[in-house]
Design an enzyme around this catalytic site. Structure first.
Site, PDB file in Angstrom:
ATOM      1  N   SER A   1       0.823  -1.206   0.000  1.00 45.36           N
ATOM      2  CA  SER A   1       0.000   0.000   0.000  1.00 45.36           C
ATOM      3  C   SER A   1       0.857   1.255   0.000  1.00 45.36           C
ATOM      4  O   SER A   1       0.336   2.348  -0.191  1.00 45.36           O
ATOM      5  CB  SER A   1      -0.865   0.030   1.266  1.00 45.36           C
ATOM      6  OG  SER A   1      -1.661  -1.108   1.345  1.00 45.36           O
TER       7      SER A   1
ATOM      8  N   HIS B   1      -1.377  -2.677  -7.147  1.00 41.75           N
ATOM      9  CA  HIS B   1      -2.103  -2.354  -5.915  1.00 41.75           C
ATOM     10  C   HIS B   1      -3.611  -2.524  -6.062  1.00 41.75           C
ATOM     11  O   HIS B   1      -4.294  -1.679  -6.650  1.00 41.75           O
ATOM     12  CB  HIS B   1      -1.754  -0.915  -5.498  1.00 41.75           C
ATOM     13  CG  HIS B   1      -2.286  -0.547  -4.161  1.00 41.75           C
ATOM     14  ND1 HIS B   1      -2.883   0.661  -3.897  1.00 41.75           N
ATOM     15  CD2 HIS B   1      -2.349  -1.239  -3.011  1.00 41.75           C
ATOM     16  CE1 HIS B   1      -3.266   0.696  -2.642  1.00 41.75           C
ATOM     17  NE2 HIS B   1      -2.961  -0.456  -2.084  1.00 41.75           N
TER      18      HIS B   1
ATOM     19  N   GLU C   1      -4.258   0.115  -8.930  1.00 35.35           N
ATOM     20  CA  GLU C   1      -3.193   1.085  -9.219  1.00 35.35           C
ATOM     21  C   GLU C   1      -1.981   0.346  -9.771  1.00 35.35           C
ATOM     22  O   GLU C   1      -1.552  -0.658  -9.179  1.00 35.35           O
ATOM     23  CB  GLU C   1      -2.780   1.836  -7.943  1.00 35.35           C
ATOM     24  CG  GLU C   1      -3.722   2.969  -7.559  1.00 35.35           C
ATOM     25  CD  GLU C   1      -3.263   3.713  -6.306  1.00 35.35           C
ATOM     26  OE1 GLU C   1      -3.183   4.943  -6.346  1.00 35.35           O
ATOM     27  OE2 GLU C   1      -2.991   3.058  -5.283  1.00 35.35           O
TER      28      GLU C   1
ATOM     29  N   ASN D   1      -4.127   5.914  -1.293  1.00 34.14           N
ATOM     30  CA  ASN D   1      -3.813   5.949   0.146  1.00 34.14           C
ATOM     31  C   ASN D   1      -3.162   7.244   0.593  1.00 34.14           C
ATOM     32  O   ASN D   1      -3.240   7.610   1.763  1.00 34.14           O
ATOM     33  CB  ASN D   1      -2.942   4.752   0.532  1.00 34.14           C
ATOM     34  CG  ASN D   1      -3.771   3.488   0.574  1.00 34.14           C
ATOM     35  OD1 ASN D   1      -4.930   3.525   0.953  1.00 34.14           O
ATOM     36  ND2 ASN D   1      -3.193   2.382   0.162  1.00 34.14           N
TER      37      ASN D   1
HETATM   38  N1  LIG Z   1      -6.038  -4.290   3.894  1.00 35.74           N
HETATM   39  C1  LIG Z   1      -6.197  -3.464   2.878  1.00 35.74           C
HETATM   40  O1  LIG Z   1      -7.211  -2.753   2.790  1.00 35.74           O
HETATM   41  C2  LIG Z   1      -5.144  -3.404   1.795  1.00 35.74           C
HETATM   42  C3  LIG Z   1      -5.474  -2.801   0.564  1.00 35.74           C
HETATM   43  C4  LIG Z   1      -4.517  -2.797  -0.463  1.00 35.74           C
HETATM   44  C5  LIG Z   1      -3.259  -3.352  -0.247  1.00 35.74           C
HETATM   45  N2  LIG Z   1      -2.964  -3.923   0.967  1.00 35.74           N
HETATM   46  C6  LIG Z   1      -1.639  -4.516   1.140  1.00 35.74           C
HETATM   47  O2  LIG Z   1      -1.746  -5.915   0.972  1.00 35.74           O
HETATM   48  C7  LIG Z   1      -0.759  -6.569   1.788  1.00 35.74           C
HETATM   49  C8  LIG Z   1      -1.449  -7.586   2.685  1.00 35.74           C
HETATM   50  O3  LIG Z   1      -2.400  -6.932   3.494  1.00 35.74           O
HETATM   51  P1  LIG Z   1      -3.620  -7.735   4.175  1.00 35.74           P
HETATM   52  O4  LIG Z   1      -4.617  -6.710   4.596  1.00 35.74           O
HETATM   53  O5  LIG Z   1      -4.034  -8.867   3.289  1.00 35.74           O
HETATM   54  O6  LIG Z   1      -2.877  -8.323   5.477  1.00 35.74           O
HETATM   55  P2  LIG Z   1      -3.278  -9.598   6.371  1.00 35.74           P
HETATM   56  O7  LIG Z   1      -2.698  -9.356   7.698  1.00 35.74           O
HETATM   57  O8  LIG Z   1      -4.756  -9.889   6.247  1.00 35.74           O
HETATM   58  O9  LIG Z   1      -2.530 -10.822   5.642  1.00 35.74           O
HETATM   59  C9  LIG Z   1      -1.143 -10.942   5.547  1.00 35.74           C
HETATM   60  C10 LIG Z   1      -0.822 -12.418   5.312  1.00 35.74           C
HETATM   61  O10 LIG Z   1       0.580 -12.530   5.024  1.00 35.74           O
HETATM   62  C11 LIG Z   1       1.033 -13.721   5.607  1.00 35.74           C
HETATM   63  N3  LIG Z   1       2.491 -13.688   5.699  1.00 35.74           N
HETATM   64  C12 LIG Z   1       3.277 -13.018   6.599  1.00 35.74           C
HETATM   65  N4  LIG Z   1       4.586 -13.282   6.353  1.00 35.74           N
HETATM   66  C13 LIG Z   1       4.626 -14.122   5.276  1.00 35.74           C
HETATM   67  C14 LIG Z   1       5.677 -14.749   4.563  1.00 35.74           C
HETATM   68  N5  LIG Z   1       6.957 -14.562   4.903  1.00 35.74           N
HETATM   69  N6  LIG Z   1       5.363 -15.553   3.514  1.00 35.74           N
HETATM   70  C15 LIG Z   1       4.055 -15.759   3.164  1.00 35.74           C
HETATM   71  N7  LIG Z   1       3.016 -15.191   3.808  1.00 35.74           N
HETATM   72  C16 LIG Z   1       3.296 -14.376   4.852  1.00 35.74           C
HETATM   73  C17 LIG Z   1       0.325 -13.784   6.947  1.00 35.74           C
HETATM   74  O11 LIG Z   1       0.340 -15.091   7.481  1.00 35.74           O
HETATM   75  C18 LIG Z   1      -1.084 -13.314   6.555  1.00 35.74           C
HETATM   76  O12 LIG Z   1      -1.913 -14.422   6.187  1.00 35.74           O
HETATM   77  C19 LIG Z   1      -0.019  -5.463   2.536  1.00 35.74           C
HETATM   78  O13 LIG Z   1       1.136  -5.133   1.799  1.00 35.74           O
HETATM   79  C20 LIG Z   1      -1.017  -4.318   2.517  1.00 35.74           C
HETATM   80  O14 LIG Z   1      -0.419  -3.064   2.607  1.00 35.74           O
HETATM   81  C21 LIG Z   1      -3.888  -3.972   1.981  1.00 35.74           C
END
Ligand SMILES: NC(=O)c1ccc[n+]([C@@H]2O[C@H](COP(=O)([O-])OP(=O)(O)OC[C@H]3O[C@@H](n4cnc5c(N)ncnc54)[C@H](O)[C@@H]3O)[C@@H](O)[C@H]2O)c1
Length: 291
Positions: A119, A140, A152, A190
Site C-alpha cells: 500500500s 495495488h 493502481e 492511500n
Molecule cells: N487491507 C487493505 O485494505 C489493503 C489494501 C490494499 C493493499 N494492501 C496490502 O496488501 C498486503 C497484505 O495486506 P492484508 O490486509 O491482506 O494483510 P493480512 O494481515 O490480512 O494478511 C497478511 C498475510 O501474510 C502472511 N504472511 C506473513 N509473512 C509471510 C511470509 N513470509 N510468507 C508468506 N506469507 C506471509 C500472513 O500469514 C497473513 O496471512 C499489505 O502489503 C497491505 O499493505 C492492503
C-alpha cells in the site's frame, strides 16, 4: 509475455481476494502463506464469496467450480518459481517483503514478472534489491478485491514498458480499471485516504466527536458510503499505521504524524475487523463503538 499462471504470496484479506479474481478470470493460481491456517481460511473465504456471487446471479455455478479448481495452495514459497506472474501480498512490513523476495529469487524463472501489492512501500527500492528491477512493479488492488473496480499500477524507476503493458492487459482481463501512479509514498488512493482516516482518529483523540458521531458526520455530511473509522477497521489499523509511518518518513512532513490513539489501538492488538475489535467491537451480532 503470456501470463497463464499466477503465484500469490500471503493469503490474508488481500491475498484471498486476489486469488479469487484471478481464478475467476481463468488464471491458474498458486497461493502461498507461512500459516496453514491462513491458507485454509482463505480457501473457505473464496468459496463463500464466490457462492455469494452465484446467489446474486453474477457468476454461474459452473464458473465458480472451475475457479475453485484453478486455486492450489502451498506452504513452500519456492513452488511459485515457475509461475508467469508473482503478486506479493504479505504483511505490510518491508523486512517481511524483503525476506520473501530474497528466498524466492534464486528459484524464479527469468521471464517472471514480480509485483508487490504494497500500500505504501517504495517500489523502486523493493525492485532495486531484486535481479529484475525492469520486470518489477507495484500492483495495488483495493479491498475487497472482488468488489472494488480500481487497480493502481506503479512503475518503479527501472520498470520497462513491456512489463507495464503486460500488467495493463491483465487488469483488462480481470474486468477491472487501471490507474497509473508514480512511485511516491502511498501512491494516489492511500496518499489521500489514509491521512483522512488519521485525521478522523485525531478528531476522536481530541474529543471533538465519538466514534459514532464521526462516522455519521462523514456519511451524512460528506456522502461517504462508510465512515472513516469503520473504514479504518475494514482496512486494518496496523496497515493504516504502517502507511502513515511511510508517509511521515518518506515525505518528512509533520502533517503526516500518526495519531497516538491509532498507535495505542495497534499496541492493544485491536486491529479492526480481522482481529474482532478496533474502533468497533465485532464480537457480538452488531458492531459496538469502543469509544
Ligand atoms: N487491507 C487493505 O485494505 C489493503 C489494501 C490494499 C493493499 N494492501 C496490502 O496488501 C498486503 C497484505 O495486506 P492484508 O490486509 O491482506 O494483510 P493480512 O494481515 O490480512 O494478511 C497478511 C498475510 O501474510 C502472511 N504472511 C506473513 N509473512 C509471510 C511470509 N513470509 N510468507 C508468506 N506469507 C506471509 C500472513 O500469514 C497473513 O496471512 C499489505 O502489503 C497491505 O499493505 C492492503
Amino acid at each position: 509475455m503470456t501470463i497463464e499462471t499466477v503465484g500469490v504470496i500471503g493469503a490474508g484479506q488481500m491475498g484471498n481476494g486476489i486469488a479469487h479474481v484471478f481464478a475467476l478470470a481463468g488464471y491458474e493460481v498458486l497461493l502461498n502463506d507461512i500459516s496453514a491456517e491462513s491458507l485454509e481460511k482463505a480457501v473457505t473465504t473464496i468459496d463463500k464469496n464466490l457462492e455469494r456471487q452465484v446467489g446474486r446471479g453474477k457468476v454461474s455455478a459452473e464458473d465458480k467450480a472451475a475457479a475453485m479448481a484453478r486455486i492450489k495452495t502451498t506452504l513452500t514459497l519456492t513452488d511459485l518459481g515457475q509461475t508467469d506472474l508473482v503478486i506479493e501480498a504479505a504483511t505490510e512490513r518491508e523486512t517481511v517483503k524483503q525476506q520473501i523476495f530474497d528466498a524466492l529469487l534464486p528459484h524464479l524463472k527469468p521471464t517472471t514478472i514480480l509485483t508487490s501489492n504494497t500500500s505504501s512501500i517504495s517500489i523502486t527500492r523493493l525492485a532495486s534489491r531484486t535481479d529484475r528491477p525492469e520486470k518489477f512493479m507495484g500492483f495495488h488492488f483495493m479491498n475487497p478485491v472482488p468488489v472494488m473496480q480500481l487497480v493502481e499500477l506503479i512503475r518503479g524507476i527501472a520498470t520497462d514498458q513491456p512489463t507495464y503493458e503486460a500488467l495493463l492487459a491483465v487488469v483488462n482481463k480481470l474486468g477491472k480499471t487501471a490507474a497509473s501512479a508514480e512511485d511516491f509514498p502511498a501512491f494516489i488512493v492511500n496518499r489521500i485516504l489514509v491521512p483522512m482516516i488519521n485525521e478522523a482518529v485525531y478528531t476522536l483523540y481530541e474529543g471533538v466527536g465519538n466514534v459514532r458521531s464521526i462516522d455519521e458526520s462523514m456519511k451524512l455530511g460528506a456522502n461517504h458510503p462508510m465512515g472513516p473509522l469503520e473504514l479504518a477497521d475494514f482496512i486494518g489499523l496496523d496497515t493504516c499505521l504502517a502507511i502513515m509511518n511511510v508517509l511521515h518518513d518518506g515525505l518528512a512532513d509533520t502533517k503526516y504524524r500518526p495519531c497516538p490513539l491509532l498507535t495505542k489501538y495497534v499496541e492493544a492488538g485491536w486491529l479492526g475487523r480481522k482481529s474482532g475489535r478496533g474502533f468497533y467491537d465485532y464480537r457480538g451480532d452488531t458492531p459496538v463503538p469502543t469509544r
